[in-house]
Write an enzyme that holds these catalytic residues in place. Sequence first.
Site: not given
Ligand code: O7M
Length: 211
Positions: A9, A59-60, A63, A173, A175
Amino acid sequence: MPDLILALDVLSREEALSVAEAAAPHLDAIKIGYPLVLAAGLDIAGPLSEFGIPLIADFKVADIPNTNRLIAEQVFAAGCSGIICQGFCGSDSVAACVEAADDAGGECYVVTEMSHPGALEFLSGKNAELLAQLAVDAGAHGIIAPATRPERVQALRTIIGDKKILSPGVGAQGGDPAVIAPLIDGMIVGRAIYTAEDPAEAARAYAAFRR
Ligand code: O7M
């Protein structure tokens, strides 16, 4: 033990390529999504795929079936081998992504329960379980479930059987990789790797939790 998937990201082509190149030897896949693609364009998938590991497009997608299919076709044409969609638009919308994935020889993953606190308002509990069942019924290749709630990952596993669970939430986050790794098929890690001073070393640090 799961695959290690980098959530890339970052907000420029240069940073994306430099982090990916450094970390690639310690990764099994790279996830790209809105932050990078809006900044650098979907054609970033071309040079990223040259590192020789699969690209998953997050892209979740959420639609109507026709729009989902058009999005999914773009993603696979760009060189990605996986796509992530939402399930809450219904089984026909998910089926459109699954079909596009199957046509491209790729994979489709459905978001069930999310990792952040606000997920508890809608995307958790019974709703997440319905979404997991929908993913199974639609023939999806797996689901997204939260590394921040290992007990929920276990509950969702009972629904999806041996389909894959990709799990974000390790690192930034909170985990715990030691707890979540034995439960899942892919561990998604973003900031803990790409904001590290040495992204290669930060990725390598997950080796003990990697298949
Ligand atoms: O490790 P991070 O927190 O910097 O990044 C986590 C990545 O996972 C980031 O791209 C989020 O958009 C994605 N993500 C979540 O953090 N939580 C979710 O419940 C779902 C996602 C995800 O990847 O969904 C496909």
